[in-house]
Design a protein around this motif. Structure first.
Motif, PDB file in Angstrom:
ATOM      1  N   LYS A 234     -36.276  79.518   1.719  1.00 30.53           N
ATOM      2  CA  LYS A 234     -35.975  78.321   2.495  1.00 30.53           C
ATOM      3  C   LYS A 234     -34.891  77.552   1.741  1.00 30.53           C
ATOM      4  O   LYS A 234     -34.785  77.630   0.513  1.00 30.53           O
ATOM      5  N   ALA A 235     -34.065  76.870   2.487  1.00 38.69           N
ATOM      6  CA  ALA A 235     -32.957  76.131   1.878  1.00 38.69           C
ATOM      7  C   ALA A 235     -33.495  74.936   1.114  1.00 38.69           C
ATOM      8  O   ALA A 235     -34.355  74.203   1.603  1.00 38.69           O
TER       9      ALA A 235
ATOM     10  N   ASP B 216     -28.136  71.348  -4.314  1.00 41.64           N
ATOM     11  CA  ASP B 216     -27.334  72.420  -4.915  1.00 41.64           C
ATOM     12  C   ASP B 216     -27.103  73.621  -4.008  1.00 41.64           C
ATOM     13  O   ASP B 216     -26.744  74.702  -4.477  1.00 41.64           O
ATOM     14  N   ASP B 217     -27.318  73.486  -2.704  1.00 43.11           N
ATOM     15  CA  ASP B 217     -27.110  74.624  -1.794  1.00 43.11           C
ATOM     16  C   ASP B 217     -27.827  75.874  -2.265  1.00 43.11           C
ATOM     17  O   ASP B 217     -27.298  76.992  -2.175  1.00 43.11           O
ATOM     18  N   ALA B 218     -29.010  75.696  -2.787  1.00 40.12           N
ATOM     19  CA  ALA B 218     -29.786  76.818  -3.320  1.00 40.12           C
ATOM     20  C   ALA B 218     -30.863  77.228  -2.335  1.00 40.12           C
ATOM     21  O   ALA B 218     -31.159  76.522  -1.357  1.00 40.12           O
ATOM     22  N   TYR B 219     -31.437  78.405  -2.589  1.00 37.54           N
ATOM     23  CA  TYR B 219     -32.536  78.894  -1.785  1.00 37.54           C
ATOM     24  C   TYR B 219     -33.801  78.968  -2.647  1.00 37.54           C
ATOM     25  O   TYR B 219     -33.772  79.538  -3.741  1.00 37.54           O
ATOM     26  N   GLU B 220     -34.879  78.394  -2.138  1.00 36.77           N
ATOM     27  CA  GLU B 220     -36.164  78.533  -2.822  1.00 36.77           C
ATOM     28  C   GLU B 220     -36.813  79.833  -2.344  1.00 36.77           C
ATOM     29  O   GLU B 220     -36.966  80.055  -1.141  1.00 36.77           O
ATOM     30  N   VAL B 221     -37.176  80.677  -3.279  1.00 36.12           N
ATOM     31  CA  VAL B 221     -37.724  81.995  -2.947  1.00 36.12           C
ATOM     32  C   VAL B 221     -39.236  81.860  -2.736  1.00 36.12           C
ATOM     33  O   VAL B 221     -39.978  81.548  -3.662  1.00 36.12           O
TER      34      VAL B 221
END
Length: 639
Positions: free
Chosen positions: A71-72, A76-81
């Motif tokens: 999910k976004a 930081d435009d990161a993805y949480e896994v």
């Protein structure tokens, strides 16, 4: 994996090569376990990709890894896994190794484009050169990197195979390795519960109940990270503190009999908190915390004033209350462990089959009854001692009546009460001695036998090797005696050894006759009359001739005379390589025999009536007050 997969609208196949755009950053949330792939899992992945990349008979142009669910993040435009950390981490190590074999120009292009990963619990992880000694995640990273490096060295003989392997991962070509990309909508209700994580975890590296409970607490605190709320990092530190304590064998075997197949040690703590008894399944505690977590989320969305209702607590209304209860319960267990009375009595009760929860409930019930009957009296440590003793006596009932202390003398070899009273004797002597604690960890790691101190009347050994060992042991201790009868028996013993060795078979009649002679020689004391000797023979199965001994030592000297048993006990006690219970040791050293008045104290070779009498006196001195505790209780009830 077959290509003809029907994807729903949330799924999309994504080539690994598309992750190499410099725009993918993955965050592994704190509720997930760290990296845990081992050699087989890493090797299987490498071999599967190699086979796919080089097999012209493969009909599919795609090799799919299992889904990666993300999910976004809001930063930081990161993805949480949410799922897929093991595959993403292994693939990152693999891609780093692949890029090393590229030409300089390609290396300069691909290195900055690699996706990167941050483990919330281990932000300092080094994926290029992990140090196995740093932490458990670094250890597994280091091992995986070694497996990948070794695998690549083996593949250098066939450069074409390795080129195809590289191309399937790095290049935008027809045959590609892909992941199934599943991006969860940030507004999805699934995100307010860890249920999605639990569901996706089925069939993979399973999480234990305690790890899932930890995830619930951390997610709750992440959602509430405001003002003076306890941060997730602090909760993790407190969790680690508790987990370290449970890894201490001294603490663990005091509080657990380790016979329920507990998933992890700290699960015992949550079973205590949720009042999980032995009839409930292993996931009960987790389900209770999940109910509480979901209740809190529902309460926040619906803004209701409803209270959380459970069978295990009336004082818990949210996850913060639950964590306080966990800490309180943990602190109680540690306080029990550190207190001499609680340590020995709770440890004994756990060893004979009670759970910490049952012991705690018993004490609380006793306190409630006292308050009703005698509201002005304070509960004292003496009351605690008496209450715990009463709990012990629940294992000393016959026909639903408490056994009296005088009946101890008649306990026989096969009685279920013998190991209980012998363990109680050891525990109580350690408690009263103050200088030594009973080693529940060493006790519970061994198998224990009730052993005859003086040899049984009948020879029990059946195998040739066992009987020959017995003869050699007897010859050894006969050599310690300096009288004519001992010399005669030693000569006869050697003759049997020679004969049976030559024939490679024991003459059973000769062996049994010699056994009886040795038994009589070491059992009968000069000065005892025939009636006393006869009575002693009849009572060899009574408690006065029984002790606790670990099974390994018991097997080594089974049927041996007292002299050889004593020799072994002293030898092992001196070396310190076996756990000899305090009272077993003291028995063989004759500390229970009156050294001022009894000549048997000076005779190290025999176990006689005076020794048995002193031994039983010591047992009664230790355990009689415990047996008397229920008599006092019965009198109080009558009054």
């Amino acid at each position: 994996m077959a290509e003809n997969i029907i994807f729903d609208k949330n799924f999309a196949p994504m080539p690994i090569a598309e992750l190499l755009d410099g725009k993918h950053h993955f965050v592994i949330p704190s509720f997930q376990r760290g990296y845990r792939w081992e050699e087989k899992q890493v090797t299987d992945l490498l071999e599967d990709i190699k086979q796919f990349a080089n097999d012209d008979n493969v009909k599919s142009d795609s090799y799919f890894l299992q889904p990666v669910v993300v999910k976004a993040c809001k930063y930081d435009d990161a993805y949480e896994v949410l799922d897929g950390q093991q595959r993403l981490t292994t693939m990152l190590l693999l891609l780093k190794r692949l890029i090393k074999r590229l030409g300089e120009d390609e290396r300069e292009m691909y290195q900055p484009s690699l996706y990167n990963m941050t483990y919330t619990n281990r932000p300092q992880l080094d994926f290029d050169d992990p140090n196995a000694a740093d932490n458990i995640d670094s250890y597994y990273l280091s091992e995986a990197k070694r497996v990948i490096d070794d695998w690549f060295k083996e593949q250098t003989k066939n450069k074409q195979n390795l080129n195809n392997f590289t191309g399937s991962l790095l290049y935008n070509q027809k045959r590609q390795v892909k992941i199934i990309w599943y991006a969860v909508d940030e507004d999805s209700e699934d995100l307010v519960s860890i249920n999605i994580f639990n569901r996706l975890n089925k069939g993979k590296i399973s999480l234990t109940s305690s790890e899932l409970i930890k995830a619930l607490f951390i997610m709750d605190y992440d959602l509430r990270a405001k003002g003076d709320k306890l941060p997730a990092e602090q909760l993790s530190m407190e969790w680690n503190e508790m987990e370290r304590k449970f890894q201490d064998d001294n603490f663990w075997y005091f509080i657990s009999d380790d016979n329920r197949g507990t998933q992890t040690r700290i699960d015992v703590l949550f079973d205590f908190v949720t009042c999980c008894d032995e009839e409930k399944d292993a996931d009960y505690s987790y389900r209770e915390f999940q109910k509480l977590y979901d209740f809190c989320r529902d309460q926040e969305r619906n803004k209701t004033d409803e209270q959380f209702v459970s069978d295990w607590s009336n004082d818990i209304h949210n996850m913060q209350d639950a964590w306080k209860q966990v800490r309180k319960t943990f602190d109680r267990l540690v306080a029990w462990y550190e207190d001499n009375l609680y340590y020995h009595y709770v440890g004994y009760l756990v060893a004979i089959g009670f759970t910490p929860l049952q012991i705690y409930n018993h004490l609380e019930n006793e306190k409630r009854v006292r308050k009703l009957l005698k509201p002005t009296e304070e509960w004292t440590i003496e009351d605690t001692k008496v209450s715990l003793r009463k709990k012990m006596m629940e294992r000393f009932k016959q026909d639903n009546k408490f056994i009296k202390k005088d009946a101890i003398d008649e306990f026989e070899y096969k009685s279920e009460y013998v190991p209980r009273v012998l363990l109680l004797f050891n525990v109580e002597c350690c408690r009263k001695g103050q200088n030594v604690r009973f080693a529940f960890d060493k006790y519970k790691k061994e198998n224990w036998d009730v052993e005859h101190v003086d040899s049984q009347n009948e020879a029990t050994l059946q195998e040739y090797d066992d009987r020959m060992r017995w003869l050699r042991n007897v010859k050894f201790v006969l050599g310690m005696e300096h009288n004519d009868r001992a010399k005669e028996l030693a000569k006869e013993c050697q003759a049997h050894i020679d004969e049976f060795t030559e024939r490679t078979k024991v003459n059973v009649d000769k062996y049994k006759a010699f056994y009886q002679n040795i038994n009589k020689f070491y059992s009968a004391e000069s000065g005892e009359n025939d009636s006393e000797v006869d009575l002693t023979t009849k009572k060899k199965d009574y408690l006065s001739n029984l002790t606790l001994l670990d099974s390994a030592t018991n097997r080594e000297y089974k049927d041996a005379p007292f002299a050889y048993k004593r020799y072994c006990i002293v030898k092992y006690d001196r070396k310190g390589d076996r756990f000899i219970p305090l009272c077993t040791r003291n028995l063989f050293l004759k500390y229970f025999t009156d050294s001022d008045n009894e000549s048997s104290y000076l005779d190290n070779m025999r176990w006689n009536s005076t020794d048995r009498k002193g031994y039983m006196n010591a047992i009664h001195e230790a355990v009689d007050p415990i047996f008397d505790s229920v008599i006092v209780e019965e009198k109080e009830e009558l009054s």
